[in-house]
Design an enzyme around this catalytic site. Sequence first.
Site, mmCIF file in Angstrom:
data_model
loop_
_atom_site.group_PDB
_atom_site.id
_atom_site.type_symbol
_atom_site.label_atom_id
_atom_site.label_comp_id
_atom_site.label_asym_id
_atom_site.label_seq_id
_atom_site.Cartn_x
_atom_site.Cartn_y
_atom_site.Cartn_z
ATOM 1 N N GLU A 297 48.624 29.436 -54.072
ATOM 2 C CA GLU A 297 47.001 29.515 -54.535
ATOM 3 C C GLU A 297 46.519 30.868 -54.614
ATOM 4 O OE1 GLU A 297 44.427 26.328 -53.688
ATOM 5 O OE2 GLU A 297 45.966 25.011 -54.445
ATOM 6 N N CYS B 188 56.535 18.925 -54.316
ATOM 7 C CA CYS B 188 55.213 19.381 -54.406
ATOM 8 C C CYS B 188 54.783 20.005 -55.425
ATOM 9 C CB CYS B 188 55.031 20.443 -53.104
ATOM 10 S SG CYS B 188 53.410 21.098 -52.907
ATOM 11 N N THR B 189 53.540 19.846 -56.143
ATOM 12 C CA THR B 189 52.993 20.112 -57.152
ATOM 13 C C THR B 189 53.078 21.769 -57.590
ATOM 14 O OG1 THR B 189 50.965 20.288 -56.373
ATOM 15 C CG2 THR B 189 51.410 18.408 -57.834
ATOM 16 N N HIS B 190 52.982 22.286 -56.356
ATOM 17 C CA HIS B 190 52.867 23.837 -56.404
ATOM 18 C C HIS B 190 54.391 24.744 -56.474
ATOM 19 C CE1 HIS B 190 48.961 22.885 -55.156
ATOM 20 N NE2 HIS B 190 48.492 24.369 -55.151
ATOM 21 N N CYS C 185 50.131 14.006 -57.874
ATOM 22 C CA CYS C 185 50.324 14.719 -56.584
ATOM 23 C C CYS C 185 51.262 13.893 -55.626
ATOM 24 C CB CYS C 185 48.897 14.528 -55.859
ATOM 25 S SG CYS C 185 48.604 15.286 -54.266
ATOM 26 N N ASN C 186 52.261 14.712 -55.236
ATOM 27 C CA ASN C 186 53.263 14.243 -54.383
ATOM 28 C C ASN C 186 52.773 13.581 -53.334
ATOM 29 O OD1 ASN C 186 56.372 15.382 -55.327
ATOM 30 N ND2 ASN C 186 54.758 16.753 -55.995
ATOM 31 N N THR C 187 51.370 14.307 -52.608
ATOM 32 C CA THR C 187 51.169 13.798 -51.226
ATOM 33 C C THR C 187 50.782 12.215 -51.682
ATOM 34 O OG1 THR C 187 50.759 15.927 -50.370
ATOM 35 C CG2 THR C 187 49.640 14.162 -49.306
ATOM 36 N N ASP D 74 45.277 14.830 -59.473
ATOM 37 C CA ASP D 74 45.914 15.608 -58.427
ATOM 38 C C ASP D 74 44.825 16.223 -57.607
ATOM 39 O OD1 ASP D 74 48.184 17.143 -57.222
ATOM 40 O OD2 ASP D 74 47.062 18.915 -58.002
ATOM 41 N N SER D 75 45.228 16.545 -56.158
ATOM 42 C CA SER D 75 44.198 17.114 -55.101
ATOM 43 C C SER D 75 43.729 18.480 -55.529
ATOM 44 C CB SER D 75 44.969 17.299 -53.857
ATOM 45 O OG SER D 75 46.250 18.066 -54.205
ATOM 46 N N GLY E 51 47.768 17.698 -48.499
ATOM 47 C CA GLY E 51 49.081 17.607 -47.728
ATOM 48 C C GLY E 51 49.058 17.689 -46.024
HETATM 49 N N1 DGL Z 1 49.218 18.381 -54.848
HETATM 50 C C1 DGL Z 1 49.873 18.398 -53.358
HETATM 51 C C2 DGL Z 1 51.241 18.007 -53.462
HETATM 52 O O1 DGL Z 1 52.007 17.744 -54.442
HETATM 53 C C3 DGL Z 1 49.884 19.799 -52.992
HETATM 54 C C4 DGL Z 1 48.382 20.419 -52.400
HETATM 55 C C5 DGL Z 1 47.858 19.697 -51.469
HETATM 56 O O2 DGL Z 1 48.108 19.625 -50.288
HETATM 57 O O3 DGL Z 1 46.927 18.968 -51.797
HETATM 58 O O4 DGL Z 1 51.588 17.379 -52.492
#
Ligand code: DGL
Length: 282
Positions: A155, A190-192, A78-80, A15-16, A48
């Site tokens: 966050e 998105c993971t968050h 990570c979705n992005t 993940d990011s 993102g």
């Molecule tokens: N992990 C990213 C996602 O799921 C969100 C955080 C980022 O923008 O790095 O898209």
Amino acid sequence: MPTPSVSIPTIGVFDSGVGGLTVLRALLDRVPDANYLYFGDTARLPYGSKSAATVAHYTVGAVRYLQEQGAELLVIACNTATALALDDVKRAAGVEVIGVIEPGAEAATLVSKNRKVVVIGTEATVSSHAYRHALEARKIAVREKACPLFVPLVEEGWVEHPVTEQVARIYLSEAFSKEARDADVLLLGCTHYPLIKPLLRQVTPEHVAIVDSAESTAQEVARRLESWTMGKTKPPLASTTRAGSAPHLRFFATDSAEKFRAMGTRFLGLSVEDVLHVDLKE
Ligand code: DGL
């Protein structure tokens, strides 16, 4: 009676940052008999708001590192990164790769009765239209909505904060307006976002089901491992064996290990301990 030895795969989760720990949490429930290597690119987050070329470059570098550490299956949590770089990662990796978008789209498809879904995610995920393509391929109508303020709010730990609630009300009333009014699924792309699920529940129309891709991705991983053990496809290259016990977790972070430990514990809901700081060369 001694616990029998079992074959334990090593799964790399990328993940990011710390958000992908929501996916790791689902994996731990669904696939507890595995070693996990989690890489959070905390020094270079957020992804993102970055370009596809940059996200692909960073992601490929990180998954190469996970493979060097012994990952036999890669999960792009990570979705992005999934939206922008899955094909590059698949080309670069010598092992199987699972992203979060196909499992998320599949889960939303199974839940939507009137075949209309609203997807929320980062700016980059939404502009890539990766979810739109995955859902339209399943004959689902889609409204996509970028919600860039959610990541910093989560966050910050403002998961039940009135400011986050106000922001969510604005985003979701736009998302469910006009022709998306009768959409019956909100897909958290998105993971968050799973961390603000209770708040999103409060501000989302009652008839709408909330779906996130963490659980369906974990199911996909379980299926993939099952097919390995049933010999349908190639088994993992170097599975280790150990007596059945708690999963072994190791974490790698490109920013401070201490910060990762503190924030990671909140996202994972478990104490995050074995964290190594990694400096990936550009
Ligand atoms: N992990 C990213 C996602 O799921 C969100 C955080 C980022 O923008 O790095 O898209």
